[in-house]
Motif scaffolding. Structure first.
Motif, PDB file in Angstrom:
ATOM      1  N   ALA A 180       0.839  -1.194   0.000  1.00 45.06           N
ATOM      2  CA  ALA A 180       0.000   0.000   0.000  1.00 45.06           C
ATOM      3  C   ALA A 180       0.879   1.252   0.000  1.00 45.06           C
ATOM      4  O   ALA A 180       2.000   1.251   0.504  1.00 45.06           O
ATOM      5  N   ILE A 181       0.365   2.316  -0.587  1.00 45.30           N
ATOM      6  CA  ILE A 181       1.060   3.597  -0.665  1.00 45.30           C
ATOM      7  C   ILE A 181       0.319   4.613   0.202  1.00 45.30           C
ATOM      8  O   ILE A 181      -0.915   4.642   0.215  1.00 45.30           O
ATOM      9  N   LYS A 182       1.056   5.427   0.913  1.00 45.08           N
ATOM     10  CA  LYS A 182       0.432   6.489   1.700  1.00 45.08           C
ATOM     11  C   LYS A 182       0.146   7.672   0.780  1.00 45.08           C
ATOM     12  O   LYS A 182       1.070   8.342   0.306  1.00 45.08           O
ATOM     13  N   PRO A 183      -1.136   7.940   0.488  1.00 41.22           N
ATOM     14  CA  PRO A 183      -1.448   9.011  -0.459  1.00 41.22           C
ATOM     15  C   PRO A 183      -1.279  10.386   0.177  1.00 41.22           C
ATOM     16  O   PRO A 183      -1.331  10.541   1.395  1.00 41.22           O
ATOM     17  N   LYS A 184      -1.102  11.372  -0.672  1.00 45.90           N
ATOM     18  CA  LYS A 184      -1.017  12.759  -0.209  1.00 45.90           C
ATOM     19  C   LYS A 184      -2.437  13.279   0.006  1.00 45.90           C
ATOM     20  O   LYS A 184      -3.269  13.222  -0.909  1.00 45.90           O
ATOM     21  N   PRO A 185      -2.766  13.780   1.196  1.00 41.51           N
ATOM     22  CA  PRO A 185      -4.144  14.246   1.448  1.00 41.51           C
ATOM     23  C   PRO A 185      -4.525  15.385   0.507  1.00 41.51           C
ATOM     24  O   PRO A 185      -3.732  16.281   0.236  1.00 41.51           O
ATOM     25  N   ALA A 186      -5.734  15.322  -0.007  1.00 40.31           N
ATOM     26  CA  ALA A 186      -6.275  16.409  -0.823  1.00 40.31           C
ATOM     27  C   ALA A 186      -7.027  17.358   0.098  1.00 40.31           C
ATOM     28  O   ALA A 186      -7.831  16.918   0.929  1.00 40.31           O
ATOM     29  N   GLU A 187      -6.766  18.631  -0.017  1.00 34.70           N
ATOM     30  CA  GLU A 187      -7.364  19.611   0.881  1.00 34.70           C
ATOM     31  C   GLU A 187      -8.602  20.245   0.249  1.00 34.70           C
ATOM     32  O   GLU A 187      -8.519  20.809  -0.842  1.00 34.70           O
ATOM     33  N   PRO A 188      -9.763  20.153   0.923  1.00 30.52           N
ATOM     34  CA  PRO A 188     -10.971  20.784   0.385  1.00 30.52           C
ATOM     35  C   PRO A 188     -10.936  22.295   0.549  1.00 30.52           C
ATOM     36  O   PRO A 188     -10.209  22.830   1.404  1.00 30.52           O
ATOM     37  N   ASN A 189     -11.727  22.973  -0.258  1.00 29.51           N
ATOM     38  CA  ASN A 189     -11.816  24.431  -0.205  1.00 29.51           C
ATOM     39  C   ASN A 189     -13.275  24.850  -0.069  1.00 29.51           C
ATOM     40  O   ASN A 189     -14.181  24.011  -0.068  1.00 29.51           O
ATOM     41  N   GLY A 190     -13.504  26.142   0.012  1.00 34.67           N
ATOM     42  CA  GLY A 190     -14.871  26.651   0.095  1.00 34.67           C
ATOM     43  C   GLY A 190     -15.548  26.272   1.399  1.00 34.67           C
ATOM     44  O   GLY A 190     -14.955  26.389   2.470  1.00 34.67           O
ATOM     45  N   ALA A 191     -16.779  25.775   1.311  1.00 41.23           N
ATOM     46  CA  ALA A 191     -17.555  25.406   2.494  1.00 41.23           C
ATOM     47  C   ALA A 191     -17.691  23.896   2.584  1.00 41.23           C
ATOM     48  O   ALA A 191     -18.781  23.352   2.781  1.00 41.23           O
ATOM     49  N   THR A 192     -16.566  23.196   2.436  1.00 43.69           N
ATOM     50  CA  THR A 192     -16.584  21.733   2.322  1.00 43.69           C
ATOM     51  C   THR A 192     -16.021  21.047   3.556  1.00 43.69           C
ATOM     52  O   THR A 192     -14.979  21.442   4.078  1.00 43.69           O
TER      53      THR A 192
END
Length: 395
Positions: free
Chosen positions: A297-309
């Protein structure tokens, strides 16, 4: 004495790509017409019921279960039963086939609402991938509430063409849809449901939601739910959701979380709740790797939400999003449904995130013998008040 209500039924027999457990094709039935108040529809003898708040209304059944009898109830009106037969027949009071022009995608059947005799044979027990909508966590409580400005996008990817299937993802998507309809009062027009979505369908789903957001000038709440495979890019470690026509080796034909969050931000939504029953390490729900050659398994890079999410995801790091086989759901989705069932219209995002995080973390060790830790990501714009925000705008 009850008034007699009349409805016209249009049944479009659309053969969907997704298959039920027995291998039978699904059939879409579309109800249209008029009525005065919420009504409950009973489907055959299975105990499955659905609350219909507006027409048109679309639901799915297995083709091999036909004929099936539909019964309708409401406090002040009496509705006539309708039987959807195996094959259309050209008689008064029954369904008949309207000839289709060349190029049309599916035949259309019409039924009137005249009294009909019970079906000659007893309908088979209703089974949709093992879901019993009348018991356990799948029994969504009916509240009578409406969520006029909440919309939902549900993607449930179970049957992959070139990779292992995601056990119970269809159950997950259908159960979430049931809750949004029955407990939170979203109409069929407010729910965009995509089972076994290809790359093109995922792109279309986001375009559909954008069109709604544009029409409302962003003044809507959105619930984005995904169950299916997720994979990381080998080089960048970026996280992607995986369409059913991808094999996991090429992220160019997958949809990145960052791209999804950017598209959601551009819609200027009042609120967006993203629920991800997927891991992005390259693992399957059973712990095996999607691409066997990858090995680990690979440790993915977290995707950061924007706006009102607000994003509530099933895992952290290189963990696997496991199933809960006994309950016939993903582990994450089971506890999502359980919290909605127990709290109905009192669900806050903070309470939901805390409950899922605690229960999944604890039960994964007991049920699967392995660690699974949900993660929560909050956009900066709502960092101060996200915990008190409601799941929908139901009233």
């Amino acid at each position: 004495m009850k008034h007699i209500g009349k409805i016209l039924v249009i049944a479009s027999f659309l053969l969907v790509n997704s298959l039920v457990a027995s291998g039978a094709k699904l059939v879409k039935v579309k109800l249209t017409g008029t009525f005065k108040e919420d009504m409950e529809m009973k489907v055959g003898n299975s105990g499955r019921t659905e609350v219909i708040s507006s027409l048109p209304y679309v639901f799915q059944i297995s083709k091999e279960e036909l004929p099936v009898r539909l019964q309708f109830y409401s406090p002040n009106y009496q509705y006539l039963d309708i039987t959807i037969p195996v094959e259309p027949v050209d008689e008064i009071g029954h369904i008949y086939l309207v000839k289709q022009a060349e190029g049309q995608h599916a035949p259309v059947y019409y039924a009137n609402a005249q009294p009909q005799a019970p079906a000659a044979s007893t309908p088979k027990k209703k089974v949709v991938k093992g879901i019993d909508f009348n018991h356990g966590v799948n029994k969504a409580p009916y509240t009578g509430k409406k969520s006029e400005k909440t919309f939902a996008l549900i993607i449930a990817n179970e049957n992959y063409e070139m990779a292992g299937n995601v056990d119970m993802a269809t159950n997950d998507g259908l159960a979430v849809k049931e809750y949004l309809t029955k407990t939170y009062g979203l109409s069929e027009n407010q729910i965009f449901y995509y089972p076994d979505a290809t790359y093109g369908k995922i792109a279309k789903a986001l375009r559909d939601i954008k069109a709604v957001a544009d029409a409302y000038h962003g003044d809507i709440n959105l619930i984005f739910y995904y169950a299916g495979h997720g994979i990381p890019d080998n080089a960048t470690k970026d996280a992607f959701i995986m369409p059913v026509d991808a094999d996991g080796t090429d992220t160019n034909v997958c949809y990145s979380l960052t791209r999804i969050y950017d598209q959601l931000e551009a819609m200027k939504l009042k609120q967006c709740v993203v629920l991800l029953d997927a891991c992005f390490s390259g693992a399957q729900r059973n712990g095996a790797m999607i691409v066997e050659a990858r090995g680990v398994a690979i440790k993915p890079k977290p995707a950061e939400p924007n706006g009102a999410t607000v994003v509530i995801s099933a895992t952290s790091g290189e963990e696997t999003a496991f199933s809960y086989k006994e309950k016939k759901h993903g582990l994450f989705t089971y506890f999502l449904l359980k919290y909605l069932q127990e709290n109905k219209n009192k669900v806050t995002l903070g309470g939901l995130a805390d409950y899922i995080s605690t229960q999944v973390s604890q039960q994964s060790v007991l049920v699967n013998g392995k660690k699974q830790t949900p993660s929560v990501f909050i956009a900066d714009d709502i960092a101060d008040d996200w915990r008190e925000r409601k799941f929908t705008d139901s009233k």
